[in-house]
Design an enzyme around this catalytic site. Structure first.
Site, PDB file in Angstrom:
ATOM      1  N   GLY A  12      36.072   1.939  12.523  1.00 33.06           N
ATOM      2  CA  GLY A  12      36.559   2.039  11.931  1.00 33.06           C
ATOM      3  C   GLY A  12      36.116   3.786  12.183  1.00 33.06           C
ATOM      4  O   GLY A  12      34.808   4.194  11.591  1.00 33.06           O
ATOM      5  N   LYS A  80      36.339  -4.024  18.862  1.00 28.20           N
ATOM      6  CA  LYS A  80      36.505  -5.776  19.425  1.00 28.20           C
ATOM      7  C   LYS A  80      35.825  -6.348  20.442  1.00 28.20           C
ATOM      8  O   LYS A  80      36.481  -7.222  20.844  1.00 28.20           O
ATOM      9  CB  LYS A  80      38.115  -5.503  20.414  1.00 28.20           C
ATOM     10  CG  LYS A  80      39.187  -4.764  18.918  1.00 28.20           C
ATOM     11  CD  LYS A  80      40.398  -4.936  19.866  1.00 28.20           C
ATOM     12  CE  LYS A  80      41.674  -4.135  18.785  1.00 28.20           C
ATOM     13  NZ  LYS A  80      41.710  -3.165  17.185  1.00 28.20           N
ATOM     14  N   ASP A 133      35.102   2.417   2.768  1.00 30.91           N
ATOM     15  CA  ASP A 133      35.889   1.275   1.969  1.00 30.91           C
ATOM     16  C   ASP A 133      34.338   1.338   0.810  1.00 30.91           C
ATOM     17  O   ASP A 133      34.632   1.297  -0.518  1.00 30.91           O
ATOM     18  CB  ASP A 133      35.853   0.582   2.658  1.00 30.91           C
ATOM     19  CG  ASP A 133      37.159  -0.093   3.593  1.00 30.91           C
ATOM     20  OD1 ASP A 133      37.982   1.067   3.411  1.00 30.91           O
ATOM     21  OD2 ASP A 133      36.794  -1.032   4.253  1.00 30.91           O
TER      22      ASP A 133
HETATM   23  O1  F6P Z   1      37.253  -0.457   7.157  1.00 29.32           O
HETATM   24  C1  F6P Z   1      38.135   0.793   6.623  1.00 29.32           C
HETATM   25  C2  F6P Z   1      39.410   0.572   6.951  1.00 29.32           C
HETATM   26  O2  F6P Z   1      39.591   1.236   7.518  1.00 29.32           O
HETATM   27  C3  F6P Z   1      39.673  -0.543   5.939  1.00 29.32           C
HETATM   28  O3  F6P Z   1      40.114   0.117   5.129  1.00 29.32           O
HETATM   29  C4  F6P Z   1      41.332  -0.795   6.595  1.00 29.32           C
HETATM   30  O4  F6P Z   1      42.107  -1.767   5.705  1.00 29.32           O
HETATM   31  C5  F6P Z   1      40.414  -0.823   7.953  1.00 29.32           C
HETATM   32  O5  F6P Z   1      39.675  -0.045   8.243  1.00 29.32           O
HETATM   33  C6  F6P Z   1      42.403  -0.282   8.869  1.00 29.32           C
HETATM   34  O6  F6P Z   1      41.245  -1.223  10.429  1.00 29.32           O
HETATM   35  P1  F6P Z   1      42.204  -0.497  12.389  1.00 29.32           P
HETATM   36  O7  F6P Z   1      41.871   0.683  11.740  1.00 29.32           O
HETATM   37  O8  F6P Z   1      42.290  -1.942  12.219  1.00 29.32           O
HETATM   38  O9  F6P Z   1      43.523  -1.202  11.244  1.00 29.32           O
END
Ligand code: F6P
Length: 361
Positions: A12, A80, A133
C-alpha cells in the site's frame, strides 16, 4: 566501485515514498556516481522488466523538485503478485536488469516477500519500512505514519465542532489492520473520549457508560469515539468482508459500534459514523515523514556502499540504525503493547481504552 542499484515501492502507498526515492537517487548519483533504476509497480516490474532510469532533478518543474512533497509513489505499487508461483521469473528479472543491489520500501508483508525472494535468488536487498499502520518490528517509526496520524487528527478536529453543535456521538473508523498504533496516537492527539484497538478488547457497555458519564456528570453533550478497523469486543466481535476478488478486508466496525451505542443507550444517544478510509493514505507528507524518508533513503545507500545487505533501515531511540531483515520478518507485525506508556497516559486523562485486565495481544 561503481554500482547499479534498483529501487521499488511495494504494498500500500503512503505519503513520503517519493521522498525516499529522491534521497536514494540524490545520494547514490551525486555522492557516489552510481546508476539508479526505478522498478515500476514493485515486484511486478521485475517480472515484466518495467523500469525507468532515475536522475537527480529529473522531474524538476522550473527547478522545484516535487518528489519531496508529493504523496503516493511515482513508481507505482502493487501487492498482488503471486511471488511463490512466479519466483523464478522475478529472480531472473533482477539479474536481467544488471542490479548490484535492490532498495525496497515496504510494510511487513512486502518486506517478507522481498526477503524470501532475495534468499532464493541471491539478491542484495535493503529494506525501508513504510506503512501508515506503523507495525513493522524494530523501528519506532515507518514512513507514512506521522502524516496519517495528522490526517486523522485534522478530521477529529473538524468532527468535534459538528458533534458539539448537534450533541452527537461521532464514531470514527481508522485503518491499521490488526495494529492499533494509528488509532491510539491519533485518538490521544485528536481528543477522543474512547479509543478502541485490536490489541485491547472493549465492551460496548463501557463505551456507553463513558458517553453517559460525560453527558450527565460533566455536562458534555457530545463525544468522539475512535475505532481501529481491527478492533474487537471482549466477546471477540469484529467486522470484515470479502471483496469480489476473494480478499478479506477489515471494514464496518464503525457502523457496528455506532449501532451498538444507539442500542445500548435505548436510542437516547444520536450517533454518526465517519470511515476515513484511504484518505489516510493520501496527502502531503508531514515534515517529520519527509525527514524520516530522507534519512532512511540516505542510510539505505550507505548500507549498499558498505555491502551490508539483507538489512532494513530503522529508527530507534531518536537515531537511524539497521536491523537484519530476517529479524524484522520474524517479529512483524508489531502490536500495541497494552502496557504502553501511551495507553496508560490515555487512561490517566479519562479516555476509555478497552478493558483493563482483559488483555489480548
Ligand atoms: O496496510 C496499510 C493499509 O492502509 C491498512 O491500514 C488497510 O487495512 C489496508 O492497507 C488497505 O488496503 P488496500 O489498499 O488494499 O485497500
Amino acid at each position: 566501485m561503481k554500482k547499479r542499484i534498483g529501487i521499488l515501492t511495494s504494498g500500500g502507498d503512503c505519503p513520503g515514498l517519493n521522498a525516499v526515492i529522491r534521497a536514494v537517487v540524490n545520494h547514490a548519483t551525486l555522492t557516489r556516481d552510481w546508476e539508479v533504476v526505478g522498478i515500476l509497480y514493485g515486484i511486478q516490474g521485475l517480472l515484466e522488466r518495467k523500469f525507468i532510469e532515475l536522475k537527480p532533478h529529473g522531474l524538476d518543474l522550473r527547478g522545484i523538485d516535487p518528489l519531496l512533497n508529493a504523496g503516493g509513489t511515482i513508481l507505482g505499487s502493487l501487492n498482488k503478485v503471486d511471488t511463490d508461483a512466479r519466483a523464478e521469473e522475478v529472480i531472473s528479472g533482477y539479474r536481467d536488469l544488471g542490479l548490484d543491489a535492490l532498495i525496497a520500501t515496504g510494510g511487513d508483508g512486502s518486506l517478507a516477500i522481498l526477503h524470501k525472494l532475495a534468499q532464493k535468488g541471491g539478491w542484495n536487498p535493503i529494506g525501508v519500512p513504510k506503512t501508515i499502520d506503523n507495525d513493522v518490528a524494530f523501528t519506532d517509526r515507518a514512513v507514512g505514519f506521522d502524516t496519517a496520524v495528522n490526517t486523522i487528527v485534522d478530521a477529529l478536529y473538524r468532527l468535534t465542532f459538528t458533534a458539539a453543535s448537534h450533541d452527537r456521538v461521532m464514531v470514527v473508523e481508522v485503518m491499521g489492520r490488526q495494529a492499533g498504533h494509528l488509532a491510539l496516537h491519533a485518538g490521544i492527539a485528536g481528543g477522543a473520549d474512547c479509543i478502541l484497538l485490536p490489541e485491547i478488547p472493549y465492551s460496548i457497555e463501557k463505551v456507553c457508560q463513558k458517553i453517559v458519564e460525560l453527558r450527565d456528570r460533566w455536562n458534555r453533550q457530545f463525544a468522539i469515539v475512535v475505532v481501529a478497523e481491527g478492533a474487537k469486543t471482549t466477546r471477540g466481535e469484529s467486522r470484515a468482508y470479502t471483496n469480489p476478488l476473494g480478499e478479506v478486508r477489515l471494514r464496518g466496525i464503525g457502523q457496528y459500534v455506532a449501532d451498538e451505542i444507539s442500542r445500548c443507550s435505548g436510542k437516547t444517544i444520536e450517533v454518526r459514523v465517519t470511515v476515513l478510509g484511504h484518505v489516510q493514505r493520501g496527502g502531503i507528507p508531514s515534515a517529520s515523514d519527509r525527514l524520516l524518508a530522507t534519512v532512511f533513503g540516505k542510510t539505505a545507500v550507505d548500507l549498499v556502499a558498505a555491502e551490508n545487505y539483507g538489512q532494513m533501515v530503522a529508527w530507534q531511540n531518536g537515531r537511524v540504525t539497521s536491523v537484519p531483515l530476517q529479524e524484522v520478518v520474524m517479529n512483524s507485525p508489531r502490536s500495541v503493547n497494552p502496557q504502553d506508556d501511551l495507553v496508560e497516559t490515555a487512561r490517566a486523562i479519562g479516555i476509555y481504552v478497552g478493558d483493563v485486565g482483559e488483555v489480548k495481544v
